[in-house]
Design an enzyme around this catalytic site. Structure first.
Site, mmCIF file in Angstrom:
data_model
loop_
_atom_site.group_PDB
_atom_site.id
_atom_site.type_symbol
_atom_site.label_atom_id
_atom_site.label_comp_id
_atom_site.label_asym_id
_atom_site.label_seq_id
_atom_site.Cartn_x
_atom_site.Cartn_y
_atom_site.Cartn_z
ATOM 1 N N ASP A 86 0.868 -1.281 0.005
ATOM 2 C CA ASP A 86 -0.013 0.075 -0.025
ATOM 3 C C ASP A 86 0.916 1.132 0.106
ATOM 4 O O ASP A 86 1.925 1.209 0.471
ATOM 5 C CB ASP A 86 -0.740 0.022 1.214
ATOM 6 C CG ASP A 86 -2.081 -0.801 1.201
ATOM 7 O OD1 ASP A 86 -2.206 -1.863 0.192
ATOM 8 O OD2 ASP A 86 -3.077 -0.913 2.065
ATOM 9 N N HIS A 134 -6.541 3.590 -3.693
ATOM 10 C CA HIS A 134 -6.083 3.536 -2.277
ATOM 11 C C HIS A 134 -6.438 5.099 -2.080
ATOM 12 O O HIS A 134 -5.809 5.639 -1.176
ATOM 13 C CB HIS A 134 -4.980 3.183 -1.995
ATOM 14 C CG HIS A 134 -4.599 2.859 -0.524
ATOM 15 N ND1 HIS A 134 -5.585 2.224 0.387
ATOM 16 C CD2 HIS A 134 -3.603 3.326 0.261
ATOM 17 C CE1 HIS A 134 -4.990 2.267 1.384
ATOM 18 N NE2 HIS A 134 -3.645 2.792 1.653
ATOM 19 N N HIS A 173 3.808 -2.222 3.190
ATOM 20 C CA HIS A 173 3.675 -0.961 2.623
ATOM 21 C C HIS A 173 5.019 -0.838 1.714
ATOM 22 O O HIS A 173 6.059 -0.818 2.153
ATOM 23 C CB HIS A 173 3.447 -0.130 3.686
ATOM 24 C CG HIS A 173 2.259 -0.227 4.392
ATOM 25 N ND1 HIS A 173 2.177 -0.980 5.405
ATOM 26 C CD2 HIS A 173 1.122 0.534 4.402
ATOM 27 C CE1 HIS A 173 0.821 -0.986 5.782
ATOM 28 N NE2 HIS A 173 0.302 0.055 5.047
ATOM 29 N N HIS A 197 -4.863 9.512 0.386
ATOM 30 C CA HIS A 197 -4.877 8.817 1.516
ATOM 31 C C HIS A 197 -5.720 9.447 2.640
ATOM 32 O O HIS A 197 -5.320 9.130 3.885
ATOM 33 C CB HIS A 197 -3.458 8.469 2.297
ATOM 34 C CG HIS A 197 -3.313 7.555 2.895
ATOM 35 N ND1 HIS A 197 -3.136 7.284 4.213
ATOM 36 C CD2 HIS A 197 -3.109 6.112 2.342
ATOM 37 C CE1 HIS A 197 -2.954 5.913 4.365
ATOM 38 N NE2 HIS A 197 -2.992 5.128 3.205
HETATM 39 ZN ZN LIG Z 1 -2.657 3.132 3.154
#
Ligand SMILES: [Zn+2]
Length: 211
Positions: free
Chosen positions: A26, A77, A171, A81
């Protein structure tokens, strides 16, 4: 009992209970970690999914294209954010649509998967996800790699949590800082792959869970 799904819509948090794992990254693309991770995935022939922040896609379009060219899945996503549960329907729509357009324009393919930042969904998400044709993904477990506990610790945390069908949250970027340092996650990755294979797991394509 009314479950969260009734309020927030369905979310895929685990695959079928086969000896298969789904790696997800992510908050990228990220100038250092994304290429490092792509190199490891290519060397190990492991597929992954990248849930990208639209703003980072615009900042690093060639990296987003590299992820696509390598054959990995790319999901939305949000553009900035944001925490969806704190926002109204107009802002949520804008966040999804901007990131959708960024990914489509840069990689040449519209995303069909969405993951909410921090996993915080909103009742406003469900109709929008349906309209945009998204499957909404959560995860089976994360390992707090964003706190940078050290590559060996990230690897260990994944190893002890492995289970059938797990969608693993890692991530390659920082949702709030395009320059954020995620190299520990990249450094942990070869060991994560080795540990999983030693335990008999193979790696699946998240797209096979898109509904
Ligand atoms: Zn995130």
């Amino acid at each position: 009992m009314m479950g969260l799904d009734a309020l927030f819509g369905p979310s895929v948090e685990r695959g079928p209970r086969a000896r298969r794992l789904y790696l997800t990254f992510d908050d990228g693309p990220n100038a250092r970690a994304t290429p490092a991770i792509l190199e490891i995935l290519a060397a190990e022939r492991v597929p992954a999914a990248f849930f990208m922040v639209g703003r980072h896609v615009r900042l690093f379009p060639s990296l987003a294209r590299q992820v696509r060219a390598a054959g990995h899945d790319i999901g939305n996503h949000t553009q900035h954010h944001i925490k969806l549960h704190l926002r109204g329907p107009r802002r949520i729509r804008a966040e999804l649509e901007e990131a959708h357009a960024a990914i489509d324009a840069v990689t040449g393919r519209p995303p069909c998967a969405f993951r909410a930042p921090h996993g915080l969904r909103s009742p406003f998400l469900r109709p929008l996800a349906r309209e945009l044709g998204y499957t909404v993904f959560g995860w089976t477990f994360g390992v707090f790699d964003t706190a940078r506990p050290g590559a060996e610790e990230i690897r260990r945390r994944v190893r002890v949590r492995l289970r059938r069908g797990a969608i693993v949250l890692l991530h390659d970027g920082d949702g709030y800082d395009p320059e954020g340092d995620r190299m520990q996650t990249a450094e942990a990755l070869p060991g994560i792959i080795r540990d999983a294979r030693e335990k008999g797991y193979e790696f699946g394509v998240l797209g096979e869970l898109v509904r």
